[in-house]
Design a protein around this motif. Structure first.
Motif, PDB file in Angstrom:
ATOM      1  N   LEU A  40       0.796  -1.222   0.000  1.00 28.69           N
ATOM      2  CA  LEU A  40       0.000   0.000   0.000  1.00 28.69           C
ATOM      3  C   LEU A  40       0.837   1.285   0.000  1.00 28.69           C
ATOM      4  CD1 LEU A  40      -2.879  -1.066   2.438  1.00 28.69           C
ATOM      5  CD2 LEU A  40      -2.839  -1.134  -0.072  1.00 28.69           C
ATOM      6  N   THR A  41       2.166   1.135   0.047  1.00 29.09           N
ATOM      7  CA  THR A  41       3.034   2.305  -0.040  1.00 29.09           C
ATOM      8  C   THR A  41       3.068   2.752  -1.500  1.00 29.09           C
ATOM      9  OG1 THR A  41       4.429   1.394   1.720  1.00 29.09           O
ATOM     10  CG2 THR A  41       5.352   3.215   0.434  1.00 29.09           C
ATOM     11  N   PRO A  42       2.670   3.999  -1.781  1.00 28.23           N
ATOM     12  CA  PRO A  42       2.676   4.463  -3.177  1.00 28.23           C
ATOM     13  C   PRO A  42       4.066   4.337  -3.803  1.00 28.23           C
ATOM     14  CG  PRO A  42       1.547   6.042  -1.751  1.00 28.23           C
ATOM     15  CD  PRO A  42       2.195   5.030  -0.851  1.00 28.23           C
ATOM     16  N   GLN A  43       4.107   3.997  -5.072  1.00 25.75           N
ATOM     17  CA  GLN A  43       5.385   3.813  -5.774  1.00 25.75           C
ATOM     18  C   GLN A  43       6.293   5.031  -5.633  1.00 25.75           C
ATOM     19  OE1 GLN A  43       6.734   1.206  -7.342  1.00 25.75           O
ATOM     20  NE2 GLN A  43       4.983  -0.130  -6.997  1.00 25.75           N
ATOM     21  N   ASP A  44       5.731   6.240  -5.765  1.00 25.97           N
ATOM     22  CA  ASP A  44       6.559   7.447  -5.702  1.00 25.97           C
ATOM     23  C   ASP A  44       7.070   7.743  -4.289  1.00 25.97           C
ATOM     24  OD1 ASP A  44       3.990   8.093  -4.804  1.00 25.97           O
ATOM     25  OD2 ASP A  44       4.073  10.135  -5.590  1.00 25.97           O
ATOM     26  N   GLN A  45       6.521   7.073  -3.287  1.00 28.33           N
ATOM     27  CA  GLN A  45       6.948   7.282  -1.902  1.00 28.33           C
ATOM     28  C   GLN A  45       8.025   6.284  -1.472  1.00 28.33           C
ATOM     29  OE1 GLN A  45       5.871   9.868   0.031  1.00 28.33           O
ATOM     30  NE2 GLN A  45       7.408   9.194   1.502  1.00 28.33           N
ATOM     31  N   ARG A  46       8.134   5.170  -2.161  1.00 25.27           N
ATOM     32  CA  ARG A  46       9.039   4.097  -1.734  1.00 25.27           C
ATOM     33  C   ARG A  46      10.498   4.522  -1.692  1.00 25.27           C
ATOM     34  NH1 ARG A  46       6.242  -1.377  -4.263  1.00 25.27           N
ATOM     35  NH2 ARG A  46       4.213  -0.960  -3.300  1.00 25.27           N
ATOM     36  N   GLN A  47      10.986   5.168  -2.730  1.00 28.50           N
ATOM     37  CA  GLN A  47      12.381   5.620  -2.743  1.00 28.50           C
ATOM     38  C   GLN A  47      12.621   6.658  -1.649  1.00 28.50           C
ATOM     39  OE1 GLN A  47      15.034   4.435  -4.679  1.00 28.50           O
ATOM     40  NE2 GLN A  47      16.220   5.645  -3.221  1.00 28.50           N
ATOM     41  N   LYS A  48      11.669   7.541  -1.449  1.00 34.56           N
ATOM     42  CA  LYS A  48      11.799   8.553  -0.392  1.00 34.56           C
ATOM     43  C   LYS A  48      11.906   7.878   0.976  1.00 34.56           C
ATOM     44  CE  LYS A  48       9.107  11.899  -3.000  1.00 34.56           C
ATOM     45  NZ  LYS A  48       7.800  12.530  -3.153  1.00 34.56           N
ATOM     46  N   ASN A  49      11.108   6.841   1.196  1.00 36.62           N
ATOM     47  CA  ASN A  49      11.150   6.127   2.470  1.00 36.62           C
ATOM     48  C   ASN A  49      12.484   5.407   2.662  1.00 36.62           C
ATOM     49  OD1 ASN A  49       8.600   7.068   2.926  1.00 36.62           O
ATOM     50  ND2 ASN A  49       7.587   5.080   2.813  1.00 36.62           N
ATOM     51  N   ARG A  50      13.000   4.790   1.603  1.00 38.82           N
ATOM     52  CA  ARG A  50      14.311   4.129   1.701  1.00 38.82           C
ATOM     53  C   ARG A  50      15.389   5.151   2.013  1.00 38.82           C
ATOM     54  NH1 ARG A  50      13.058   1.327  -3.419  1.00 38.82           N
ATOM     55  NH2 ARG A  50      14.749   2.528  -4.325  1.00 38.82           N
ATOM     56  N   THR A  65       6.763  -5.539   4.137  1.00 39.24           N
ATOM     57  CA  THR A  65       6.579  -6.962   3.855  1.00 39.24           C
ATOM     58  C   THR A  65       7.749  -7.445   3.002  1.00 39.24           C
ATOM     59  OG1 THR A  65       5.282  -6.510   1.851  1.00 39.24           O
ATOM     60  CG2 THR A  65       4.044  -6.809   3.914  1.00 39.24           C
ATOM     61  N   PRO A  66       8.208  -8.663   3.234  1.00 42.09           N
ATOM     62  CA  PRO A  66       9.283  -9.209   2.402  1.00 42.09           C
ATOM     63  C   PRO A  66       8.881  -9.311   0.923  1.00 42.09           C
ATOM     64  CG  PRO A  66       9.035 -10.522   4.379  1.00 42.09           C
ATOM     65  CD  PRO A  66       7.884  -9.562   4.342  1.00 42.09           C
ATOM     66  N   GLN A  67       7.598  -9.475   0.662  1.00 37.81           N
ATOM     67  CA  GLN A  67       7.141  -9.575  -0.717  1.00 37.81           C
ATOM     68  C   GLN A  67       7.420  -8.280  -1.478  1.00 37.81           C
ATOM     69  OE1 GLN A  67       5.572 -10.340   2.075  1.00 37.81           O
ATOM     70  NE2 GLN A  67       3.957 -11.844   1.787  1.00 37.81           N
ATOM     71  N   THR A  68       7.315  -7.139  -0.811  1.00 32.91           N
ATOM     72  CA  THR A  68       7.506  -5.839  -1.462  1.00 32.91           C
ATOM     73  C   THR A  68       8.917  -5.317  -1.275  1.00 32.91           C
ATOM     74  OG1 THR A  68       5.177  -5.316  -1.050  1.00 32.91           O
ATOM     75  CG2 THR A  68       6.614  -3.487  -1.616  1.00 32.91           C
ATOM     76  N   GLY A  69       9.447  -5.384  -0.077  1.00 34.27           N
ATOM     77  CA  GLY A  69      10.733  -4.758   0.207  1.00 34.27           C
ATOM     78  C   GLY A  69      11.893  -5.706   0.353  1.00 34.27           C
ATOM     79  N   GLY A  70      11.653  -6.983   0.179  1.00 30.76           N
ATOM     80  CA  GLY A  70      12.695  -7.958   0.450  1.00 30.76           C
ATOM     81  C   GLY A  70      13.687  -8.192  -0.665  1.00 30.76           C
ATOM     82  N   TYR A  71      13.521  -7.516  -1.792  1.00 24.60           N
ATOM     83  CA  TYR A  71      14.392  -7.758  -2.940  1.00 24.60           C
ATOM     84  C   TYR A  71      15.032  -6.465  -3.425  1.00 24.60           C
ATOM     85  CZ  TYR A  71      12.126 -12.308  -3.408  1.00 24.60           C
ATOM     86  OH  TYR A  71      11.663 -13.569  -3.184  1.00 24.60           O
TER      87      TYR A  71
END
Length: 186
Positions: A40-50, A65-71
């Motif tokens: 549910l984290t918007p795509q444009d927010q993911r890099q900012k969060n990292r 979740t490992p499914q989204t952030g594990g790779y």
């Protein structure tokens, strides 16, 4: 979480768990102490969060979740990974562990599984550990393994046993009569 020194990555298998964890962390440590990375984290927010997790000293927790952030992402700002819940997929588990075990990691790493006795969580963690043991087993030269029914479904075994016109991989010697395969180091 008070006992965790520095930053921590917290993985949960389900989205509702991620949301509950984030809510509790924000109550205890403040709104800006945590970033999320899940479906549910918007795509444009993911890099900012990292980036915030890696570079902002106020952001102590990365929850996802490992499914989204594990790779394929680097989270070396943390030296602790906490598994709130797990799935049975060994590859996802190992990949999610590797997010902090990368070039640039400066601290000893700690991995924590949260589980209660006699629960499905305990069974999942035991199954994952058993898979690791099986996956890390290395056949020795000329060692013979017996193919059981489930193993016959593995693609390379199936090809070796079923298709005489197609040769088995060079590292396998197939005994069709006895349904055995011998590993041959080449």
């Amino acid at each position: 979480l008070d006992e965790v020194e520095g930053k921590a990555v917290i993985w949960a298998h389900y989205q509702h768990d991620v949301e509950q964890i984030i809510e509790r962390i924000r109550k205890e440590y403040g709104f800006d102490s945590v970033v999320d990375y899940y479906g549910l984290t918007p795509q444009d927010q993911r890099q900012k969060n990292r980036d915030a997790f890696q570079n902002d000293s106020n952001v102590r927790f990365f929850v996802g979740t490992p499914q989204t952030g594990g790779y394929g992402i680097t989270l070396t700002a943390a030296n602790t990974v906490i598994y709130y819940s797990n799935g049975y997929d060994l590859e996802k588990r190992q990949q999610s562990e590797a997010r902090i075990d990368r070039i640039g990691q400066k601290f000893p790493m700690t991995y924590i599984d949260i589980m209660a006795e006699d629960t499905v969580d305990e069974r999942i963690v035991k199954a994952l550990r058993k898979k690791v043991n099986i996956a890390s087993y290395q056949l020795k030269e000329e060692e013979t393994i017996e193919i059981r029914d489930k193993s016959k479904q593995l693609a390379f075994i199936d090809i070796a046993l079923a298709n005489k016109e197609r040769e088995a991989p060079e590292y396998l010697q197939v005994d069709e009569k006895n349904k055995k395969v011998k590993f041959v180091r080449t």
